[in-house]
Design an enzyme around this catalytic site. Structure first.
Site, PDB file in Angstrom:
ATOM      1  N   GLU A 164       1.830  -0.413  -5.016  1.00  0.00           N
ATOM      2  CA  GLU A 164       3.116  -0.210  -5.701  1.00  0.00           C
ATOM      3  C   GLU A 164       3.482  -1.567  -6.287  1.00  0.00           C
ATOM      4  O   GLU A 164       3.786  -2.495  -5.549  1.00  0.00           O
ATOM      5  CB  GLU A 164       4.204   0.213  -4.705  1.00  0.00           C
ATOM      6  CG  GLU A 164       3.880   1.420  -3.847  1.00  0.00           C
ATOM      7  CD  GLU A 164       3.969   2.714  -4.621  1.00  0.00           C
ATOM      8  OE1 GLU A 164       4.511   2.694  -5.740  1.00  0.00           O
ATOM      9  OE2 GLU A 164       3.483   3.731  -4.114  1.00  0.00           O
ATOM     10  N   CYS A 197      12.565  -2.141  -7.342  1.00  0.00           N
ATOM     11  CA  CYS A 197      11.405  -1.732  -8.152  1.00  0.00           C
ATOM     12  C   CYS A 197      11.762  -0.580  -9.079  1.00  0.00           C
ATOM     13  O   CYS A 197      11.118  -0.381 -10.096  1.00  0.00           O
ATOM     14  CB  CYS A 197      10.258  -1.350  -7.240  1.00  0.00           C
ATOM     15  SG  CYS A 197      10.713  -0.147  -5.994  1.00  0.00           S
TER      16      CYS A 197
HETATM   17  P1  NAP Z   1       4.354 -10.666  -3.855  1.00  0.00           P
HETATM   18  O1  NAP Z   1       4.460 -12.121  -4.050  1.00  0.00           O
HETATM   19  O2  NAP Z   1       3.212  -9.961  -4.474  1.00  0.00           O
HETATM   20  O3  NAP Z   1       4.375 -10.446  -2.279  1.00  0.00           O
HETATM   21  C1  NAP Z   1       4.304  -9.172  -1.725  1.00  0.00           C
HETATM   22  C2  NAP Z   1       3.695  -9.236  -0.349  1.00  0.00           C
HETATM   23  O4  NAP Z   1       2.324  -9.644  -0.464  1.00  0.00           O
HETATM   24  C3  NAP Z   1       4.351 -10.244   0.577  1.00  0.00           C
HETATM   25  O5  NAP Z   1       4.374  -9.711   1.872  1.00  0.00           O
HETATM   26  C4  NAP Z   1       3.421 -11.437   0.496  1.00  0.00           C
HETATM   27  O6  NAP Z   1       3.479 -12.244   1.628  1.00  0.00           O
HETATM   28  C5  NAP Z   1       2.082 -10.739   0.404  1.00  0.00           C
HETATM   29  N1  NAP Z   1       0.989 -11.534  -0.144  1.00  0.00           N
HETATM   30  C6  NAP Z   1       1.047 -12.577  -0.990  1.00  0.00           C
HETATM   31  N2  NAP Z   1      -0.209 -13.005  -1.281  1.00  0.00           N
HETATM   32  C7  NAP Z   1      -1.061 -12.207  -0.606  1.00  0.00           C
HETATM   33  C8  NAP Z   1      -2.484 -12.136  -0.496  1.00  0.00           C
HETATM   34  N3  NAP Z   1      -3.281 -12.978  -1.144  1.00  0.00           N
HETATM   35  N4  NAP Z   1      -3.018 -11.183   0.291  1.00  0.00           N
HETATM   36  C9  NAP Z   1      -2.234 -10.312   0.944  1.00  0.00           C
HETATM   37  N5  NAP Z   1      -0.876 -10.331   0.886  1.00  0.00           N
HETATM   38  C10 NAP Z   1      -0.304 -11.264   0.109  1.00  0.00           C
HETATM   39  O7  NAP Z   1       5.632  -9.905  -4.369  1.00  0.00           O
HETATM   40  P2  NAP Z   1       7.160 -10.172  -4.013  1.00  0.00           P
HETATM   41  O8  NAP Z   1       7.551 -11.420  -4.700  1.00  0.00           O
HETATM   42  O9  NAP Z   1       7.414 -10.069  -2.544  1.00  0.00           O
HETATM   43  O10 NAP Z   1       7.837  -8.901  -4.647  1.00  0.00           O
HETATM   44  C11 NAP Z   1       8.220  -8.854  -5.995  1.00  0.00           C
HETATM   45  C12 NAP Z   1       7.387  -7.878  -6.752  1.00  0.00           C
HETATM   46  O11 NAP Z   1       7.191  -6.681  -6.020  1.00  0.00           O
HETATM   47  C13 NAP Z   1       8.057  -7.470  -8.028  1.00  0.00           C
HETATM   48  O12 NAP Z   1       7.214  -7.771  -9.089  1.00  0.00           O
HETATM   49  C14 NAP Z   1       8.273  -5.972  -7.923  1.00  0.00           C
HETATM   50  O13 NAP Z   1       8.018  -5.281  -9.088  1.00  0.00           O
HETATM   51  C15 NAP Z   1       7.325  -5.561  -6.876  1.00  0.00           C
HETATM   52  N6  NAP Z   1       7.900  -4.445  -6.115  1.00  0.00           N
HETATM   53  C16 NAP Z   1       7.383  -3.216  -6.301  1.00  0.00           C
HETATM   54  C17 NAP Z   1       7.883  -2.144  -5.586  1.00  0.00           C
HETATM   55  C18 NAP Z   1       7.308  -0.773  -5.753  1.00  0.00           C
HETATM   56  O14 NAP Z   1       7.644   0.118  -4.978  1.00  0.00           O
HETATM   57  N7  NAP Z   1       6.444  -0.554  -6.715  1.00  0.00           N
HETATM   58  C19 NAP Z   1       8.920  -2.333  -4.671  1.00  0.00           C
HETATM   59  C20 NAP Z   1       9.418  -3.602  -4.516  1.00  0.00           C
HETATM   60  C21 NAP Z   1       8.898  -4.667  -5.232  1.00  0.00           C
HETATM   61  P3  NAP Z   1       4.365 -13.601   1.682  1.00  0.00           P
HETATM   62  O15 NAP Z   1       5.761 -13.190   1.482  1.00  0.00           O
HETATM   63  O16 NAP Z   1       4.118 -14.119   3.038  1.00  0.00           O
HETATM   64  O17 NAP Z   1       3.852 -14.463   0.573  1.00  0.00           O
END
Ligand code: NAP
Length: 517
Positions: free
Chosen positions: A254, A293
């Site tokens: 997602e 999102c």
């Molecule tokens: P993110 O930086 O991609 O982080 C998401 C999760 O992934 C966090 O738990 C992060 O951990 C983890 N992570 C980071 N690098 C990783 C890796 N190499 N391997 C495995 N896990 C890893 O995103 P975010 O900043 O938290 O969220 C913002 C984005 O999420 C927005 O772009 C939004 O569109 C999207 N979003 C989508 C939905 C949906 O339902 N489609 C819902 C909410 C948000 P750490 O925090 O420890 O770095």
């Protein structure tokens, strides 16, 4: 300062890696620390695959449903405490916090009820028996069986409660043990939830990992499932991860979404449908400071209604008090992290180069109730463009904050659908019309580009939760940019954690396997 421990292998362990500080994003005051690593993750996966899978597998759907009901009850019992944590660590207003926390409890409750309905069956039937032999005696039947690996859940920072609960509900009801990883920056709510849940679930059924996501991914193997919510850059890394590729690990993503709203020409200014449109868009662009999102980012209105739409939305945005979310008079808090604030500022600058300002400039704001110079604040921003179809910063870059662009169009359904498609795949988009032919033309062309289409009209206005609310009964996910994943949707949400198997044999044996009789 509190050091948040992970719950792994049946114990709370602090980790031995370097530490990350969790802060209050309104004041930048430090709240807690979490270790970035130093855990025995191989042992955690073994704990899930062994006792976790065995114990959950021994329960019926109804028993797992009862377990989920107990988790929902635990949230209700600690609701005020969880709301306070979300306000402090997430920058949530009280309303934002309730949206996340009550949403989590409601989703657990929904799947608890589904578990009761599925009862004592070991396998879920998929469709009707099919005659595959000369007579009806020789039959085929598709079934869903519990997968025997670990469900790895990686969540975004914006919904620490709902995100954890919606993934957990589906995996546990399907019978898979879970290792859940919240986003580190806003982990206080998820940490408290697992403190509440851990005594209520069988050993190994739920573990909490606070640390780097890459180390977690390095443990995935055959039979495991990864469900990820987050940015498209991280999603790309997960798709290419060696363990995922080598073991064909099932991966649900997602990701980003440029959700749109379109108004049809039949909608008169001041009508019930128009008022629904204004209320939905204003709320969904600014709730949780736009860090949703499902938030609406792009809007099309018929040319003749552009002035009215901009005026109505400008009025709503101007009424929003921005500041310390702990205050009752504040309607919008800060962004969750300094990084988010910087990303959003950069996104607004890109958008500003291609659009005209209507309200809020580029997001500068003096927040109320906050020490001067502190906090990760951006005010609500309203912009417009005469060229919505060709505006790349609008259609190709998600700004994960309170930023909305409203543009005019000629009013035909095909053009409205083409605008949805410009986002290259979204979680949800909405159309407002009371004209059935327009709606049919729009849905026929737009449905391939959206996980969900919300059809606003006068007849449903009084009961509508708005497009931004994800419902457990309906699928959540979307094609293309949105990640190509799908979660929830009632029983469909369980299938991600189950294997579909085609059985061939004697019709009466197949019947007994599915009905459990
Ligand atoms: P993110 O930086 O991609 O982080 C998401 C999760 O992934 C966090 O738990 C992060 O951990 C983890 N992570 C980071 N690098 C990783 C890796 N190499 N391997 C495995 N896990 C890893 O995103 P975010 O900043 O938290 O969220 C913002 C984005 O999420 C927005 O772009 C939004 O569109 C999207 N979003 C989508 C939905 C949906 O339902 N489609 C819902 C909410 C948000 P750490 O925090 O420890 O770095």
């Amino acid at each position: 300062m509190q050091l948040l421990a992970s719950y792994l292998g049946g114990a709370w362990v602090p980790g031995s890696g370097s530490r990350t500080t969790l802060v209050n994003p309104a004041t930048e005051a430090a709240l807690a620390e979490a270790s970035t690593g130093g855990y025995d993750l191989a042992a955690a996966f073994a704990h899930a695959r062994g006792p976790g899978g065995t114990e959950l597998g021994a329960l019926t759907f109804a028993q797992r449903g009862a377990l989920l009901a107990a988790l929902a009850k635990a949230i209700h019992g600690a609701r005020e405490e969880l709301i306070e944590l979300a306000i402090a660590n997430g920058g949530n207003t009280r309303g934002d916090a309730k949206f996340d926390i009550d949403g989590g409890a409601a989703t657990l409750g929904f799947y608890a009820d589904l578990g009761g309905k599925l009862g004592g069956a070991a396998l879920l039937g998929d469709g009707e028996p099919i005659q595959v032999g000369r007579t009806a005696r020789m039959a085929g039947q598709h079934v869903w069986a519990r997968r025997r690996g670990v469900a790895v859940h990686i969540n975004a920072f914006n919904f620490p409660s709902w995100g954890l609960c919606e993934k957990l509900a589906c995996a546990v009801l399907a019978g898979m043990p879970v290792i859940t990883k919240p986003a580190t920056a806003t982990a206080l709510v998820a940490h408290r939830l697992v403190e509440l849940f851990a005594p209520l679930v069988p050993a190994g059924a739920l573990q909490l990992y606070l640390g780097g996501g890459a180390a977690l991914m390095d443990q995935v193997g055959p039979g495991d499932v990864v469900a990820f919510t987050g940015g498209s850059g991280t999603a790309r890394a997960l798709r290419a991860h060696r363990g995922v590729v080598e073991h064909a690990v099932r991966l649900n993503i997602e990701a980003d979404s440029l959700n749109a709203a379109v108004v049809a020409p039949d909608v008169e200014v001041g009508s019930e449908t128009w008022n629904l449109f204004v209320a939905d868009v204003a709320r969904d662009a600014t709730q949780k400071t736009g860090q949703k999102c499902t938030a609406t980012r792009r809007v099309l209105v018929p040319e003749a209604r552009l002035g009215d739409a901009l005026e109505a939305l400008r009025e709503r945005f101007a009424a929003i008090v921005v500041g310390d979310p702990a205050r009752d008079d504040v309607r919008m808090g800060p962004l969750a992290t300094a990084q988010q604030r910087d990303d959003i500022k950069a996104g607004i600058a890109r958008l500003a180069a291609a659009t005209d300002a209507v309200y809020g400039g580029t997001g500068e704001i003096t927040p109320v109730g906050v020490p001067e110079g502190k906090g990760y604040f951006v005010g609500p921003v309203l912009r417009t463009t005469a060229q919505p179809m060709d505006c790349a910063p609008l259609n190709e870059h998600e700004i994960f904050g309170p930023v909305l662009t409203v543009a005019p169009y000629a009013g035909d359904a095909a053009l409205a659908a083409a605008f949805i498609a410009r986002g290259q795949g979204c979680l949800v988009s909405s159309a407002y019309s009371d004209e059935r032919d327009w709606v049919a033309g729009f849905v026929g062309a737009a449905a391939a580009w959206a996980g969900r289409l919300y059809l606003g009209s006068a007849k449903m206005a009084a009961q509508s939760p708005g497009p931004g609310t994800v419902l457990a009964a309906l699928v959540h996910g979307g094609p293309g940019r949105a990640g190509g994943g799908e979660e929830l949707g009632g029983e469909r949400g369980l299938h991600h954690y189950m294997q579909r198997c085609a059985l061939e044999g004697d019709a009466s044996v197949l019947k007994s396997l599915v009905s459990g009789s």
